[in-house]
Write an enzyme that holds these catalytic residues in place. Sequence first.
Site, PDB file in Angstrom:
ATOM      1  N   ASP A   1      -7.992  -3.975   2.376  1.00 34.00           N
ATOM      2  CA  ASP A   1      -7.168  -4.835   1.255  1.00 34.00           C
ATOM      3  C   ASP A   1      -7.415  -6.765   2.332  1.00 34.00           C
ATOM      4  O   ASP A   1      -6.861  -7.139   1.854  1.00 34.00           O
ATOM      5  CB  ASP A   1      -5.913  -4.511   2.488  1.00 34.00           C
TER       6      ASP A   1
ATOM      7  N   ASP B   1       0.595  -1.035  -0.198  1.00 31.16           N
ATOM      8  CA  ASP B   1      -0.183   0.151   0.417  1.00 31.16           C
ATOM      9  C   ASP B   1       0.880   1.429  -0.086  1.00 31.16           C
ATOM     10  O   ASP B   1       1.906   1.280   0.058  1.00 31.16           O
ATOM     11  CB  ASP B   1      -1.196   0.100   1.464  1.00 31.16           C
TER      12      ASP B   1
ATOM     13  N   ASP C   1      -3.970  -1.798   5.213  1.00 32.59           N
ATOM     14  CA  ASP C   1      -4.591  -1.644   6.299  1.00 32.59           C
ATOM     15  C   ASP C   1      -5.953  -1.233   6.665  1.00 32.59           C
ATOM     16  O   ASP C   1      -6.400  -1.236   7.121  1.00 32.59           O
ATOM     17  CB  ASP C   1      -3.781   0.624   6.679  1.00 32.59           C
TER      18      ASP C   1
END
Length: 925
Positions: free
Chosen positions: A657, A334, A653
């Site tokens: 996801d 990410d 997070d």
Amino acid sequence: MPITMPSSTAAHHELTSHEVVLRLGADPHRGLTDQKAAERLARFGPNSLPVARTAGLAVRIVRQFHHPLIYVLIAAGAVTAALGEYVDSAVIFGVVAINALVGFIQESKAEAALEGLRSMVRTQAKVIRDGRRRTVLSDELVPGDLVLLEAGDKVPADLRIIRATELWVDESALTGESTPTVKDDGVLPGAISVADRRNMAYSGTLVTTGSGAGLVVGTGAETELGEIHRLVGAAETLDTPLTKKLAEFSKILTVGILGLAALTFGVGLLRGQDAVETFTAAIALAVGAIPEGLPAAVTITLAIGVARMARRRAVIRRLPAVETLGGTTVICTDKTGTLTENQMTVTGVWTPEARFEVTGLGYAPEGSVHDVHDNAAAIDSHPALRWSLLGGAACNDAALTEHEGRWDVVGDPTEGAMLVAAAKAGLGPGQVAQVLPRRATIPFSSERQYMATLHGDATSPVSSGQVVLVKGAVERVLSLCAYQLDGKGVAAPVDRAAVLAAAAELAGQGLRVLATAMRPVGGTNEFGPTDFDERLLSDRMVLTGLQAMVDPPRAAAAAAVAACHTAGIAVKMITGDHAATATAIAGRVGLLDPHEPVEGMVLTGADLAALSSEELPEAVERASVFARVSPEQKLRLVEALQARGHVVAMTGDGVNDAPALRQAGIGVAMGLGGTEVAKDAADMVLTDDDFATVEAAVEEGRGVFDNLTKFIAWTLPTNIGEGLVIFAAIVFGAALPILPTQILWINMTTAVALGLMLAFEPKEAGIMARPPRAPDQPLLTRALMVRILLVSSLLVAGSWWLFHWELAAGASLPEARTAALNLFVLVEAVYLFSCRSLTRSVWRIGFFSNRWLIVGVLAQLVGQLAITYVPAMNTIFDTAPISGDVWLRILMIALAAGLVVAVDKRLRRSRTLGNQHPGVETIGP
């Protein structure tokens, strides 16, 4: 009118609010009646995520024993029990029970991801029913309900916005977008991503500012969150490379042991030997060949890896994940909070007189403002800079907080960044509020694209006692300005072309740019709190500057990305942010080469949607940045990489996801900023949310696999050697050189005192300079098998010769067996030092660098003296004291075996380096 629950909420953002009202049979003012709400609740069910069906307790327990290696251990326990060695049998069955318990606990924790998702939608909701405002449990919401939203509320279902007043929603947990999204009731095109649907509010997101109302268009499993719940439940939990390889190894080992034992029994019968004695010998062979210490070694080595990773701020939730990291070939990371600080930071200020740089990262008010010549900027000498910083800090609704040394922002991150920039120049929030107390506000809106505030009293630095401050989008603020502040603090005609050029240059660097303006008010009563109106600002403002900000890359991110590339690991950024922002950050951390075209290297969610299943894997392999992707696309990316044989580590997070985290070879969640859903779905949690910690964990994972390989390379020669010695005795019709009880002593004590010490072995130099292991590479490579067979042969030859030498010299059978037993152990001890590195000499890695190994060898020697000279142990294990000259022969054979291994290692290393660099002189191990 009758309604139907759509399979997707996609259609609602294409419709006008009136069309949505008609479609849902709703009332935009009075809401549903209680009767309609009850009917729809019975029809559509509660607004909660479905509970997944799980296997029963008994099935889950039995499942923990369904593994070839466990079968081998159970067989070993049964054999040792049959031989009357009940203590050893209890130890083996204890290992089986512990492994099963650990597996059961970890499986239970993995299922907590779904429960975490369900908990996200359990909240209260404010609704209008029968024309009255009520508070109900979110579970009771139904399609068509009219829900009210206010700052601080968690959105309880998927809503189509029908009214909004400065409504902003934080959707980062769902979409990955790093900043709040403004909401309105407009109509949008059909082919638009979830992150860009401004007229929708999704279940589980958070209202940050403003208020609004929306109609429920999706509940429970029919929400966007419900779709993610389905993906999490459907995502396959893959076996790790270690578990796969151990399974293959265990199958081969099982077949080999049973085959050799059967062959031994058959040969004995053909030779006319006693059937009972032959069967006992076959059992002894099986006991010797089973590496009883392997499960404990695997568990302890992984546990030590867990402890080492924890010291480097990576918490492992599943033991096998430690080793999986070492085999990682691709890291999908990410952007926000992992590669970046997740803290917007003003990095520069442009004013009509000069450019200034702002140092320091994040929300901590630590840093300075200086000019391009690196001279500290005294704000009293730069009026435009002073008013730009004051404007950013005073025309601002955010607040800075500090807790246990960590600074954070309450409110919009962009406004927080401007507060911090002013504080770095000595204009802290308290001082700004005292100098420029606010009297009136025109709040920011998506339509006007700026915020304006009225300040002033007797303490104001403006002679009139009043000043108007404005901040917002460059083009919009510039349209209000007729003047700009020059270096002397004098208002001069604004140079629009220069301002727009400066803004374009900053935006081209991936920076977010906001403009600031001010206007001294000529009379103390020109504007009052009640008549401060935006119509009074047009063409009357003075531009003071532009503030450029970015969510900066973490300090160690670029170095960590470079280390991964050196280690042969591809790094790919997957984010919900816009492509321009993602591209800029990717360039700063080394994911993109600024000198090469980005065509094909940066793909958006729309690009991925246009790719066929055949085209996707190759495109994903080539690209390094993926922007504006949906949860389904994240999962699709991971699956595409796995289809090409990659071991994928995925960081994340947010709720969006979770499916990809669970599907990946190793899911990595953020401990500071991550949602509980992401943490529950992950195999590893970073306590500092830093990508550099992922790189450190990969390094530790490689070290763990190295140490496991070293243990296997050390223990198998003993097991094979013990089995072959028994086999040779049967073939030649000779007495057994070692007995089953002695074999158990060797296997159990050396595994603990010697082999497990390899788990503490430090990582070898250059561990991150070599490419990752091929995912399909077997646990035992050809070179390793040759090494194992070499040492096994040395053990068989040495023990066979010594056993018969002692008998020929007049030693008793117990004395000869004691000599053979000690030879096995001493050769293992010498070989142990060689196994500290499979390619380099122990002298090159440092003889005393693993002090636990020295301690283990000394402990094993004490044990050997005890089994040789303590009468009670002589009785139990059928041993006998031996003389000093026997020990000398044992030592000489052990050293000779160690020398042969060292020469083999040197020759193999020389050939390897020679093949890599022909004609270059190579050094020994």
